[in-house]
Design a protein around this motif. Structure first.
Motif, mmCIF file in Angstrom:
data_model
loop_
_atom_site.group_PDB
_atom_site.id
_atom_site.type_symbol
_atom_site.label_atom_id
_atom_site.label_comp_id
_atom_site.label_asym_id
_atom_site.label_seq_id
_atom_site.Cartn_x
_atom_site.Cartn_y
_atom_site.Cartn_z
ATOM 1 N N ALA A 1 0.880 -1.445 0.173
ATOM 2 C CA ALA A 1 -0.111 0.300 0.203
ATOM 3 C C ALA A 1 1.311 0.829 0.150
ATOM 4 C CB ALA A 1 -0.817 0.290 1.371
ATOM 5 N N GLY A 2 1.934 1.797 0.928
ATOM 6 C CA GLY A 2 3.301 2.596 0.985
ATOM 7 C C GLY A 2 3.358 2.471 -0.600
ATOM 8 N N ALA A 3 4.072 1.052 -0.944
ATOM 9 C CA ALA A 3 4.471 1.910 -2.193
ATOM 10 C C ALA A 3 3.729 2.122 -3.482
ATOM 11 C CB ALA A 3 5.384 0.096 -2.947
ATOM 12 N N MET A 4 2.485 1.503 -3.542
ATOM 13 C CA MET A 4 1.702 2.044 -4.456
ATOM 14 C C MET A 4 1.787 3.819 -4.319
ATOM 15 S SD MET A 4 1.607 -0.453 -6.387
ATOM 16 C CE MET A 4 3.094 -0.585 -6.616
ATOM 17 N N SER A 5 1.117 4.164 -2.839
ATOM 18 C CA SER A 5 0.690 5.937 -2.822
ATOM 19 C C SER A 5 2.126 6.808 -3.090
ATOM 20 C CB SER A 5 0.592 5.757 -1.437
ATOM 21 O OG SER A 5 0.365 7.079 -0.531
ATOM 22 N N PHE A 6 2.996 6.181 -2.402
ATOM 23 C CA PHE A 6 4.494 6.754 -2.993
ATOM 24 C C PHE A 6 4.724 6.591 -4.080
ATOM 25 C CE2 PHE A 6 9.167 7.509 -2.460
ATOM 26 C CZ PHE A 6 8.840 9.377 -2.372
ATOM 27 N N GLY A 7 4.057 6.138 -5.336
ATOM 28 C CA GLY A 7 4.854 5.634 -6.758
ATOM 29 C C GLY A 7 3.668 7.224 -7.219
ATOM 30 N N ALA A 8 2.492 6.893 -6.452
ATOM 31 C CA ALA A 8 1.437 7.989 -7.638
ATOM 32 C C ALA A 8 2.813 9.455 -7.265
ATOM 33 C CB ALA A 8 0.336 7.588 -6.991
ATOM 34 N N LEU B 1 -5.349 6.782 1.145
ATOM 35 C CA LEU B 1 -5.826 6.108 -0.871
ATOM 36 C C LEU B 1 -7.155 6.889 -1.033
ATOM 37 C CD1 LEU B 1 -5.219 2.657 0.651
ATOM 38 C CD2 LEU B 1 -3.549 3.962 -0.752
ATOM 39 N N VAL B 2 -7.964 6.981 -0.342
ATOM 40 C CA VAL B 2 -9.225 7.338 -1.393
ATOM 41 C C VAL B 2 -8.844 9.101 -1.055
ATOM 42 C CG1 VAL B 2 -11.960 8.786 -0.611
ATOM 43 C CG2 VAL B 2 -10.971 5.839 -0.018
ATOM 44 N N ILE B 3 -8.326 9.531 -0.288
ATOM 45 C CA ILE B 3 -8.045 10.682 -0.375
ATOM 46 C C ILE B 3 -6.563 11.382 -1.221
ATOM 47 C CG2 ILE B 3 -6.763 12.803 0.793
ATOM 48 C CD1 ILE B 3 -7.474 12.384 3.413
ATOM 49 N N THR B 4 -5.615 10.654 -1.550
ATOM 50 C CA THR B 4 -4.893 10.923 -3.228
ATOM 51 C C THR B 4 -4.791 10.529 -4.455
ATOM 52 O OG1 THR B 4 -2.978 9.918 -1.251
ATOM 53 C CG2 THR B 4 -3.032 9.150 -3.676
ATOM 54 N N SER B 5 -6.485 9.017 -3.933
ATOM 55 C CA SER B 5 -6.860 8.609 -5.328
ATOM 56 C C SER B 5 -7.979 10.293 -5.766
ATOM 57 C CB SER B 5 -7.748 7.834 -5.139
ATOM 58 O OG SER B 5 -7.450 6.904 -4.677
ATOM 59 N N LEU B 6 -8.924 11.177 -4.911
ATOM 60 C CA LEU B 6 -9.175 12.095 -5.422
ATOM 61 C C LEU B 6 -8.410 13.326 -5.478
ATOM 62 C CD1 LEU B 6 -11.901 13.835 -5.178
ATOM 63 C CD2 LEU B 6 -11.677 13.899 -2.740
ATOM 64 N N LEU C 1 -3.243 6.597 -10.941
ATOM 65 C CA LEU C 1 -4.614 6.199 -10.188
ATOM 66 C C LEU C 1 -4.279 4.510 -10.801
ATOM 67 C CD1 LEU C 1 -6.946 8.809 -11.982
ATOM 68 C CD2 LEU C 1 -6.537 8.563 -9.696
ATOM 69 N N ILE C 2 -3.940 4.167 -11.715
ATOM 70 C CA ILE C 2 -3.607 2.896 -11.659
ATOM 71 C C ILE C 2 -2.784 2.085 -10.531
ATOM 72 C CG2 ILE C 2 -2.246 0.566 -12.913
ATOM 73 C CD1 ILE C 2 -2.714 2.360 -15.545
ATOM 74 N N MET C 3 -1.713 2.423 -9.953
ATOM 75 C CA MET C 3 -0.794 2.421 -8.897
ATOM 76 C C MET C 3 -2.048 2.289 -7.448
ATOM 77 S SD MET C 3 2.854 4.367 -9.679
ATOM 78 C CE MET C 3 3.568 2.899 -8.402
ATOM 79 N N LEU C 4 -2.624 3.277 -7.746
ATOM 80 C CA LEU C 4 -3.038 3.461 -6.141
ATOM 81 C C LEU C 4 -4.548 2.566 -6.563
ATOM 82 C CD1 LEU C 4 -3.889 7.255 -6.163
ATOM 83 C CD2 LEU C 4 -2.694 5.854 -4.463
ATOM 84 N N GLY C 5 -5.033 1.866 -7.743
ATOM 85 C CA GLY C 5 -5.814 0.934 -7.243
ATOM 86 C C GLY C 5 -5.298 -0.319 -6.992
#
Length: 387
Positions: A217-224, A282-287, A371-375
């Motif tokens: 989860a952290g890797a994908m969040s920071f990737g975005a 994750l929701v806030i980052t996607s928004l 958004l793909i990474m956050l998904g």
């Protein structure tokens, strides 16, 4: 080791140090266009500078941070600050892009001080205060990352990109002197060989499902996060903005609003299940990326998106670390090493995918890749919740 709660002054010194040290990884992003012009290199080639830096950081975290469980932490922190200063000097005197890429790799490998300080602070704190302490130190870390872009954008536009590296090198020496007088000494929790230490990392990955979930989860969040910041300078250089590096760096100031929420997130994680705040982050980052996609060509849209981006990433980061540090303290340094290794592998992947998305579909491509990474991150979170 002394288990008394940390004093407020020491917590803030550790937060400032973490932020100043982590900033070394991000000075290059607003400077990429200036570096490309100075070294007469194409923009896609200079785009490898942040990628190589993050790869180096992941290597340093994996290979060196576990030493925090094996060596005296204060001495290790001071040693790494001095080595980082040397690497920054090497970048400042680079004669060509290849030289700068090697120096950037060295900067990444040696800039592990924040990830030695964070578990050290968590270990010193009382359990009921751990989330708040980690949140405060992490707030300093992320604010340092964001201000790095503002400072380097201004210095690069006013004095040149080499001067930024010289200033950063001097700051590392100052920090080493301050910490040598303030940090307490620690007692190592392990007495094993270095190969055994590294081997234990793979055992922890197998044994700790919380670590695996938090790492992905952290890797994908920071990737975005990295996809956005590594391409923003190119986006703002084009119509309708036509902004230079100094304006790009100012967006880091906007993100401080979101980053400052970390202590609040830490307190919530202390009182409630931090898995819930991971999902919220994750929701806030996607928004934020939906706002970038629809309103990115308007300044107010960018500002709103940056605030939400940094708030979301910081919420996910602090919540994940609160979960990790709830595990036994004897291997906090190794747990943090694994988490941050995957975190910055995600950052390097995000920088690569952001550059790819930009080269193929410009700004919308960057947003789509993020958004793909956050998904991926959010799907993993839902799967874990259902289990």
């Amino acid at each position: 080791m002394n288990q008394d709660p940390l004093g407020r002054k020491l917590v803030w010194i550790m937060a400032i140090t973490s932020g100043a040290a982590a900033a070394n990884l991000y000075y290059n992003q607003p400077l990429l266009a200036v570096i490309a012009q100075s070294l007469q290199a194409p923009s896609h080639a200079t785009g490898w500078i942040p990628i190589v830096t993050q790869i180096g950081y992941a290597l340093g975290i994996f290979l060196l941070v576990p030493l925090g469980d094996l060596m005296e932490k204060r001495r290790l922190i001071l040693t790494m600050l001095v080595l980082t200063s040397v690497a920054l000097v090497a970048a400042a005197v680079s004669l060509n892009l290849a030289w700068l890429l090697v120096a950037s790799l060295a900067i990444g490998i040696t800039t592990i001080t924040p990830q030695l300080i964070v578990p050290f602070a968590a270990q010193l704190a009382k359990p009921q205060q751990r989330g708040r302490v980690v949140g405060t130190v992490m707030s300093g870390l992320l604010i340092g990352i964001l201000l790095a872009r503002t400072v380097s954008g201004f210095v690069g536009a006013s004095f040149g990109w080499r001067e930024m590296y010289w200033l950063a090198s001097g700051l590392m020496i100052v920090l080493a002197v301050v910490l040598s007088r303030m940090l307490p000494k620690s007692q190592p929790s392990l007495r094993v060989s270095y190969p055994q230490l590294i081997g234990s990392l793979f055992k922890l990955i197998r044994q700790q499902p919380i670590l695996r979930e938090a790492s992905l989860a952290g890797a994908m969040s920071f990737g975005a996060f990295s996809a956005f910041w590594s391409t923003l300078v190119f986006f703002l250089a084009q119509p309708p903005y036509h902004y230079g590096s100094e304006v790009t760096g100012l967006f880091g100031l906007v993100g401080v609003v979101g980053a400052a929420a970390a202590p609040i997130v830490g307190k919530i994680a202390d009182k409630r299940n931090p898995k819930l705040t991971v999902g919220l982050g994750l929701v806030i980052t996607s928004l934020s990326f939906l706002i970038f996609w629809v309103f990115g060509y308007h300044v107010l849209g960018l500002i709103a998106g940056v605030i939400l981006l940094d708030l979301g990433v910081q919420t996910t980061m602090v919540s994940n670390q609160a979960r990790i540090y709830s595990l036994p303290s004897d291997f906090h340094s190794r747990l943090n090493a694994l988490y941050i290794t995957f975190y910055f592998i995600g950052g390097a992947l995000g920088s690569f995918l952001g550059a790819y998305g930009w080269s193929r579909w410009q700004w919308h491509g960057v947003c789509a890749m993020a958004l793909i990474m956050l998904g991926v991150a959010f799907t993993t979170f839902i799967k874990r919740r259902q289990r």
